[in-house]
Design a protein around this motif. Structure first.
Motif, PDB file in Angstrom:
ATOM      1  N   GLU A  27     -12.554   8.587  -3.985  1.00  0.00           N
ATOM      2  CA  GLU A  27     -12.804   8.777  -5.410  1.00  0.00           C
ATOM      3  C   GLU A  27     -12.014   9.957  -5.956  1.00  0.00           C
ATOM      4  OE1 GLU A  27     -14.460   6.879  -7.545  1.00  0.00           O
ATOM      5  OE2 GLU A  27     -14.657   5.456  -5.892  1.00  0.00           O
ATOM      6  N   GLU A  28     -11.966  11.025  -5.171  1.00  0.00           N
ATOM      7  CA  GLU A  28     -11.203  12.204  -5.576  1.00  0.00           C
ATOM      8  C   GLU A  28      -9.730  11.856  -5.709  1.00  0.00           C
ATOM      9  OE1 GLU A  28     -11.393  15.252  -2.651  1.00  0.00           O
ATOM     10  OE2 GLU A  28     -10.702  16.831  -3.995  1.00  0.00           O
ATOM     11  N   LEU A  29      -9.223  11.121  -4.737  1.00  0.00           N
ATOM     12  CA  LEU A  29      -7.824  10.705  -4.767  1.00  0.00           C
ATOM     13  C   LEU A  29      -7.552   9.809  -5.968  1.00  0.00           C
ATOM     14  CD1 LEU A  29      -5.095  10.688  -3.236  1.00  0.00           C
ATOM     15  CD2 LEU A  29      -5.901   8.639  -2.052  1.00  0.00           C
ATOM     16  N   LYS A  30      -8.483   8.917  -6.262  1.00  0.00           N
ATOM     17  CA  LYS A  30      -8.309   7.998  -7.391  1.00  0.00           C
ATOM     18  C   LYS A  30      -8.235   8.763  -8.707  1.00  0.00           C
ATOM     19  CE  LYS A  30     -10.452   3.930  -9.543  1.00  0.00           C
ATOM     20  NZ  LYS A  30     -11.594   2.987  -9.486  1.00  0.00           N
ATOM     21  N   ARG A  31      -9.107   9.774  -8.865  1.00  0.00           N
ATOM     22  CA  ARG A  31      -9.090  10.561 -10.113  1.00  0.00           C
ATOM     23  C   ARG A  31      -7.769  11.300 -10.277  1.00  0.00           C
ATOM     24  NH1 ARG A  31     -14.463  11.742  -8.567  1.00  0.00           N
ATOM     25  NH2 ARG A  31     -13.803  13.713  -7.652  1.00  0.00           N
ATOM     26  N   VAL A  32      -7.279  11.875  -9.201  1.00  0.00           N
ATOM     27  CA  VAL A  32      -6.017  12.622  -9.283  1.00  0.00           C
ATOM     28  C   VAL A  32      -4.859  11.670  -9.558  1.00  0.00           C
ATOM     29  CG1 VAL A  32      -4.433  14.119  -8.022  1.00  0.00           C
ATOM     30  CG2 VAL A  32      -6.890  14.442  -7.787  1.00  0.00           C
ATOM     31  N   GLU A  33      -4.873  10.509  -8.945  1.00  0.00           N
ATOM     32  CA  GLU A  33      -3.815   9.522  -9.201  1.00  0.00           C
ATOM     33  C   GLU A  33      -3.828   9.071 -10.654  1.00  0.00           C
ATOM     34  OE1 GLU A  33      -4.764   6.656  -6.125  1.00  0.00           O
ATOM     35  OE2 GLU A  33      -2.914   7.165  -5.064  1.00  0.00           O
ATOM     36  N   GLN A  34      -5.022   8.946 -11.231  1.00  0.00           N
ATOM     37  CA  GLN A  34      -5.127   8.567 -12.636  1.00  0.00           C
ATOM     38  C   GLN A  34      -4.531   9.651 -13.529  1.00  0.00           C
ATOM     39  OE1 GLN A  34      -9.334   7.835 -12.998  1.00  0.00           O
ATOM     40  NE2 GLN A  34      -9.144   5.649 -12.506  1.00  0.00           N
ATOM     41  N   VAL A  35      -4.829  10.903 -13.220  1.00  0.00           N
ATOM     42  CA  VAL A  35      -4.265  12.020 -13.994  1.00  0.00           C
ATOM     43  C   VAL A  35      -2.746  11.997 -13.898  1.00  0.00           C
ATOM     44  CG1 VAL A  35      -4.041  14.535 -14.083  1.00  0.00           C
ATOM     45  CG2 VAL A  35      -6.299  13.492 -13.819  1.00  0.00           C
ATOM     46  N   LEU A  36      -2.244  11.811 -12.684  1.00  0.00           N
ATOM     47  CA  LEU A  36      -0.794  11.790 -12.480  1.00  0.00           C
ATOM     48  C   LEU A  36      -0.165  10.628 -13.236  1.00  0.00           C
ATOM     49  CD1 LEU A  36       1.603  13.061 -11.001  1.00  0.00           C
ATOM     50  CD2 LEU A  36       1.106  11.570  -9.064  1.00  0.00           C
ATOM     51  N   ALA A  37      -0.804   9.458 -13.171  1.00  0.00           N
ATOM     52  CA  ALA A  37      -0.268   8.280 -13.865  1.00  0.00           C
ATOM     53  C   ALA A  37      -0.253   8.498 -15.373  1.00  0.00           C
ATOM     54  CB  ALA A  37      -1.091   7.052 -13.508  1.00  0.00           C
ATOM     55  N   ARG A  38      -1.352   9.084 -15.910  1.00  0.00           N
ATOM     56  CA  ARG A  38      -1.415   9.345 -17.359  1.00  0.00           C
ATOM     57  C   ARG A  38      -0.318  10.323 -17.772  1.00  0.00           C
ATOM     58  NH1 ARG A  38      -7.201   9.760 -16.918  1.00  0.00           N
ATOM     59  NH2 ARG A  38      -6.980  12.024 -17.012  1.00  0.00           N
ATOM     60  N   ALA A  39      -0.136  11.366 -16.972  1.00  0.00           N
ATOM     61  CA  ALA A  39       0.878  12.373 -17.306  1.00  0.00           C
ATOM     62  C   ALA A  39       2.272  11.752 -17.316  1.00  0.00           C
ATOM     63  CB  ALA A  39       0.812  13.528 -16.311  1.00  0.00           C
ATOM     64  N   GLU A  40       2.554  10.937 -16.314  1.00  0.00           N
ATOM     65  CA  GLU A  40       3.877  10.331 -16.238  1.00  0.00           C
ATOM     66  C   GLU A  40       4.096   9.305 -17.354  1.00  0.00           C
ATOM     67  OE1 GLU A  40       3.735   8.962 -12.206  1.00  0.00           O
ATOM     68  OE2 GLU A  40       4.745  10.762 -11.435  1.00  0.00           O
ATOM     69  N   GLU A  41       3.037   8.547 -17.701  1.00  0.00           N
ATOM     70  CA  GLU A  41       3.164   7.575 -18.790  1.00  0.00           C
ATOM     71  C   GLU A  41       3.355   8.281 -20.124  1.00  0.00           C
ATOM     72  OE1 GLU A  41       0.756   3.732 -18.636  1.00  0.00           O
ATOM     73  OE2 GLU A  41      -0.407   5.062 -17.339  1.00  0.00           O
ATOM     74  N   ARG A  42       2.587   9.354 -20.336  1.00  0.00           N
ATOM     75  CA  ARG A  42       2.694  10.063 -21.624  1.00  0.00           C
ATOM     76  C   ARG A  42       4.092  10.605 -21.830  1.00  0.00           C
ATOM     77  NH1 ARG A  42       3.602  11.155 -25.878  1.00  0.00           N
ATOM     78  NH2 ARG A  42       2.485  12.454 -27.411  1.00  0.00           N
ATOM     79  N   ARG A  43       4.750  11.022 -20.773  1.00  0.00           N
ATOM     80  CA  ARG A  43       6.080  11.600 -20.907  1.00  0.00           C
ATOM     81  C   ARG A  43       7.126  10.550 -21.253  1.00  0.00           C
ATOM     82  NH1 ARG A  43       8.226  15.395 -16.635  1.00  0.00           N
ATOM     83  NH2 ARG A  43       9.158  16.374 -18.444  1.00  0.00           N
ATOM     84  N   THR A  44       6.816   9.275 -20.964  1.00  0.00           N
ATOM     85  CA  THR A  44       7.781   8.220 -21.294  1.00  0.00           C
ATOM     86  C   THR A  44       7.633   7.732 -22.734  1.00  0.00           C
ATOM     87  OG1 THR A  44       6.308   6.434 -20.575  1.00  0.00           O
ATOM     88  CG2 THR A  44       7.710   7.442 -18.896  1.00  0.00           C
ATOM     89  N   LEU A  45       6.522   8.129 -23.386  1.00  0.00           N
ATOM     90  CA  LEU A  45       6.255   7.678 -24.756  1.00  0.00           C
ATOM     91  C   LEU A  45       6.743   8.717 -25.753  1.00  0.00           C
ATOM     92  CD1 LEU A  45       2.709   6.260 -23.995  1.00  0.00           C
ATOM     93  CD2 LEU A  45       4.826   4.952 -24.318  1.00  0.00           C
ATOM     94  N   SER A  46       6.528   8.455 -27.040  1.00  0.00           N
ATOM     95  CA  SER A  46       7.067   9.297 -28.105  1.00  0.00           C
ATOM     96  C   SER A  46       6.826  10.783 -27.843  1.00  0.00           C
ATOM     97  CB  SER A  46       6.421   8.915 -29.443  1.00  0.00           C
ATOM     98  OG  SER A  46       6.833   9.824 -30.446  1.00  0.00           O
ATOM     99  N   SER A  47       7.917  11.524 -27.740  1.00  0.00           N
ATOM    100  CA  SER A  47       7.800  12.976 -27.561  1.00  0.00           C
ATOM    101  C   SER A  47       7.720  13.688 -28.901  1.00  0.00           C
ATOM    102  CB  SER A  47       9.000  13.496 -26.761  1.00  0.00           C
ATOM    103  OG  SER A  47      10.213  13.210 -27.457  1.00  0.00           O
TER     104      SER A  47
END
Length: 536
Positions: A27-47
């Protein structure tokens, strides 16, 4: 902080996830992976666009404040219902915002043609969100999702419910590292007597400080009267103008994610003494002393066969060589033949480990594993234990192979040949003397001349040959037996050293190196987690 540094921290967190996979909670790993995925996705969208979310409880006047800040009536339809059910977006400079809004899963999109108050041409998205304390589960799910996606969090509270535990414990406190991209608006201050406003603001500030957001901006406002609304607009405009806002949000997310990973401390140094104690215990339980004793007995056995009095030494052939009984080589040539065999059949005939020996080995390995895991996070300690336990299953098999493949130094000695020659000379002398007497006694009866018995100092030579041969053979046997016993003890010590070295090499390969590899991985994980946090 620069984008390059953000990239480094994203890379470090990704490395920590890969290193920690299987060592940290799912569960801990899943939460961190979600944070990482959100951060990486946000950087690909409108800056260009800054996303600001209004979060609040039922009755906080969140939608009314949204209308006041945007100077629109977009939220009017939602106000008519008990709670806002879907996120509503007011958009300035709408071009290029569609992929970002798709990612936010916001379908109700309201472009605004006039400039945002307090900022002329700001690419900005303001979200009016459902109440986080709504009785509708789907409303809370929307809030929980968007609280992790927006760039700026504006907490809207009212004088009656500003201390509500739900908003503090479930939402604000977990985002304690996000103070730089957060603001709190005490709405509906028009309902308070003027002299009460400072006291309520001070109380709210104390609550937020206890939540970990000591640096958060707190603004009093009234959507009804318009008091404080310009200050809220100016604060939002400053967030939108700042190029660091989105990175600050992502960095705060990384801080929170990295802080949730228990990196532990650096692995404690392992003394060589502890490893040596483990090797000694395993060597003893694996039969090193048994084999070393067999080497000594084998040396004496073969020495007796070669150097003993020939008339009695032959009886030793009826007893099997102690090393042969263990399927171990008794010579360099035999060892070479054994080394040429298929590895899978290269085994000793040592008895299987007893329950006590197995338990002794297991205790030694687990004690070493526990020492190796000292200071590490619990997940890594368990990983080291699991590594040790997995290796324990194969260890007896590998120990037997190590013992079977050890050069025991069991070859014979050069002096055996010399003593053997003297023994045969002594036996030959005794036989010559005996034959001499027999010739004297029996040849006349056959009509043949009997040989004369020569005397030396009055002693008959045949008798001297018999007595001398027997005495010399016995003395050589006694002396060679004593010498063999001393040399056998030396062979035992040498064999024990070699066997212990083989066991040590086996233990290093099967236990120490895998555990050390896990400790190295734990240290790399700790460094990656540390690099992923703001403080280094």
């Amino acid at each position: 902080m620069s984008a390059k540094t953000l990239d480094e921290r994203l890379t470090a967190l990704r490395e920590a996830i890969e290193l920690g996979r299987g060592r940290i909670g799912t569960e801990e790993l899943k939460r961190v992976e979600q944070v990482l995925a959100r951060a990486e996705e946000r950087r690909t969208l409108s800056s260009e666009h800054t996303v600001v979310g209004f979060f609040g409880a039922t009755g906080s006047g969140k939608s009314s404040l949204f209308n006041a800040v945007t100077e629109t009536n977009f939220a009017t339809a939602h106000v008519r219902r008990p709670t806002t059910s879907e996120p509503l977006a007011a958009i300035w400079q709408a071009e290029g915002s569609e992929p970002l809004l798709d990612w936010l899963e916001v379908t109700d999109r309201r472009p605004v043609e006039t400039p945002f108050p307090g900022g002329e041409t700001l690419p900005l998205i303001l979200l009016d969100l459902p109440d986080f304390d709504s009785i509708a589960i789907e409303h809370r799910a929307i809030v929980e999702r968007l609280v992790g996606q927006v760039d700026v969090l504006v907490w809207v509270v009212d004088p009656q419910k500003y201390a509500d535990e739900t908003i503090h414990n479930d939402f604000i406190k977990p985002l304690a590292k996000h103070a730089k991209v957060s603001a709190c608006v005490l709405n509906q201050v028009d309902r308070l007597p003027e002299h009460e406003v400072p006291r309520v603001l001070a109380s709210l500030e104390e609550l937020l400080r206890s939540d970990g957001l000591g640096a958060i901006r707190i603004l009093p406002a009234s959507a009804l009267t318009g008091d404080g609304v310009p200050a809220v607009q100016q604060l939002i405009a400053r967030f939108a103008r700042s190029k660091a806002t989105k990175d600050a949000r992502l960095l705060a997310d990384l801080d929170t994610a990295a802080a949730s990973l228990d990196a532990g401390s650096a692995p404690a140094a392992l003394s060589g003494k502890r490893a040596q104690e483990m090797v000694s215990t395993i060597a003893s339980a694996a039969g090193v002393d048994t084999v070393a004793d067999a080497v000594a007995r084998s040396y004496r056995h073969r020495a007796g066969l070669t150097t003993g009095w020939p008339l009695t030494a032959w009886m030793l052939r009826f007893s099997k060589d102690p090393l042969t009984r263990l399927h171990l080589p008794t010579s360099q040539r035999a060892a070479a033949r054994k080394d040429g065999r298929v590895a899978e059949v290269h085994r000793t005939a040592l008895p299987p480990l007893s329950a006590g020996q197995s338990a002794s080995i297991a205790r030694a390995v687990r004690s070493y594993a526990d020492a190796a895991g000292e200071g590490l996070a619990p997940g890594w300690q368990q990983s080291i234990r699991d590594t040790a336990n997995a290796k324990l299953e194969e260890l007896p098999h590998e120990l037997d192979r190590a013992i079977a493949g050890t050069s025991l130094g069991a070859r014979g000695s050069w002096w055996w040949v010399l003593v053997a020659i003297l023994q045969w000379v002594s036996l030959l002398a005794a036989l010559v003397g005996a034959c001499w007497y027999l010739a004297v006694w029996f040849l006349p009866g056959w009509g043949l001349p009997a040989p004369e018995i020569t005397l030396v100092e009055g002693w008959p030579v045949p008798g001297l040959l018999i007595v001398g041969g027997i005495v010399l053979g016995i003395l050589l046997g006694i002396l060679s037996s004593a010498l063999a016993a001393g040399l056998a003890a030396a062979r035992r010590s040498r064999a024990r050293r070699r066997l212990t070295a083989s066991v040590k090499e086996c233990v290093n390969a099967e236990i120490v190196k895998p555990i050390e590899a896990e400790r190295t991985r734990a240290e790399q994980y700790r460094k990656a987690v540390k690099q992923a946090t703001r403080s280094r």
